[in-house]
Each structure stands twice: as C-alpha cells, then as structure tokens.
Design a protein around this motif. Structure first.
Motif, short mmCIF file in Angstrom:
data_model
loop_
_atom_site.label_atom_id
_atom_site.label_comp_id
_atom_site.label_asym_id
_atom_site.label_seq_id
_atom_site.Cartn_x
_atom_site.Cartn_y
_atom_site.Cartn_z
N VAL A 147 0.76 -1.09 0.14
CA VAL A 147 0.07 0.04 -0.05
C VAL A 147 0.77 1.21 0.27
N ASP A 154 -4.30 -4.49 0.75
CA ASP A 154 -3.77 -5.01 -0.74
C ASP A 154 -3.94 -6.44 -0.74
N ASP A 155 -4.01 -6.91 0.46
CA ASP A 155 -3.79 -8.56 0.28
C ASP A 155 -4.85 -9.23 1.53
N CYS A 206 -8.48 -0.17 -1.92
CA CYS A 206 -7.46 -0.71 -2.27
C CYS A 206 -6.62 0.01 -3.24
N SER A 238 -3.92 -4.96 -6.25
CA SER A 238 -4.25 -5.59 -4.97
C SER A 238 -4.60 -6.95 -5.28
N VAL A 266 -9.34 -8.75 -2.25
CA VAL A 266 -9.35 -7.29 -1.84
C VAL A 266 -10.17 -6.49 -2.75
#
Length: 181
Positions: free
Chosen positions: A21, A110-111, A126, A130, A134
C-alpha cells in the motif's frame, strides 16, 4: 452504505497497511534483521498534510523494523500497529481509543491479511494491483498501484470532498523534526 463520494464526507479516520500500500511490496532484508522499503513521496506528503489538517491517520501492518518506524515518525503518524498478526484486534483497539464508528472509516489494504478489517469498515479501498479478493471487497479501487500514489489518491479525494485540499502547505515536511520525535 450510500454513494461513495457522499460517504467519504463522513470519514472519521483513514487506516493504511504498509507493504503493498505505502510501498510496492518489495523488501530488501538487511543483515541486522531490518528491511529496506521504497516509499512514494506524494503518498508521504498527503499523509503529513492530512495530519496537519487534523485528520486521523493510523497504520496497521504486519511489517516491522527500525527503518519503517523511522519513516512513520517522519510523517508524524502517532497511531501505529507494527508487527501486527491480528489486524482486526488493532482496528478494534483504535476505534475504541477514539470512539470511532467503523462505518466512517477508510481502510486501505492490498492482500488477504487485510480482508477482515476491510469487511469490518464502511469504506474499504485498495490499490490497483491488490489481490483479487481485496479488489472484490473494496468500494473503491485506486487507479494507482501500491507504493505509486494510491494513498495520495484516497487522501486527496477525502480532503477535496471536504474542501480541505491545498488550503495550506506551510510547514508540511516529511523529514524535519523526525529525529526529535
């Protein structure tokens, strides 16, 4: 849940993950057990500016290290959860500390480790790159990848919606006073 642009007007706090991120996800381990990460200057400026304008910014990350801690101090972020294995508990702690309504919180992850928090807030967002799960859980997907301006994108949108963007940049730096904090 209403219109995204209307909902960001109610934002009480913005919470960000770090790796993927604030960075592109790349890390270089150092011999002392720390990591070297690369950050985007515009993301850093937007964070420092938002804090100066009185917005609440929080970091919840599984990341750790002195270099990371130093970078977050440079940005004047006070609410930081590093080496966090239970991000939802950190989110709950942060909300309790300030009496925040989860519906009015932006969480940018992001995950997979971010999914629980993203599902728990009203405004999950996000970066463009990503994980698919997400992206599917997000109300807004930035056009920018992690570490390439996605944080600036969402902060700027919130501050513009409230008429706070580009009002005053006097004294906003990301490096001055970091050592004195």
């Amino acid at each position: 849940m209403g219109n995204f642009k209307e909902d960001i007007l109610k934002t009480e706090a913005m919470i960000f993950d770090v790796d993927g991120v604030l960075t592109d996800g790349g890390i270089i381990p150092t011999r002392d057990g720390d990591f070297i990460r690369k950050y985007h200057a515009k993301d850093g400026y937007a964070i420092a500016y938002a804090i100066k304008m009185g917005y609440k910014i929080c970091i919840i990350t599984g990341g750790r290290g002195e270099n990371l801690s130093y970078r977050l101090k440079m940005l004047h972020i006070e609410d930081i959860y590093l080496d966090c294995s239970n991000k939802l508990a950190a989110l709950d702690d942060y909300c309790k500390k300030y009496g925040l309504n989860r519906e009015n919180i932006i969480y940018m992850g992001d995950d997979i480790p971010d999914l629980e928090c993203m599902q728990a807030v009203g405004i999950p967002v996000c970066p463009a790159d990503s994980a698919m799960e997400v992206i599917e859980a997000s109300r807004y997907v930035s056009e920018f990848d992690g570490g390439r301006g996605c944080v600036r994108d969402i902060i700027e949108q919130v501050l513009r919606a409230r008429g706070d963007w580009a009002k005053n940049s006097d004294g906003v730096t990301c490096s001055r006073d970091a050592k004195s904090r």
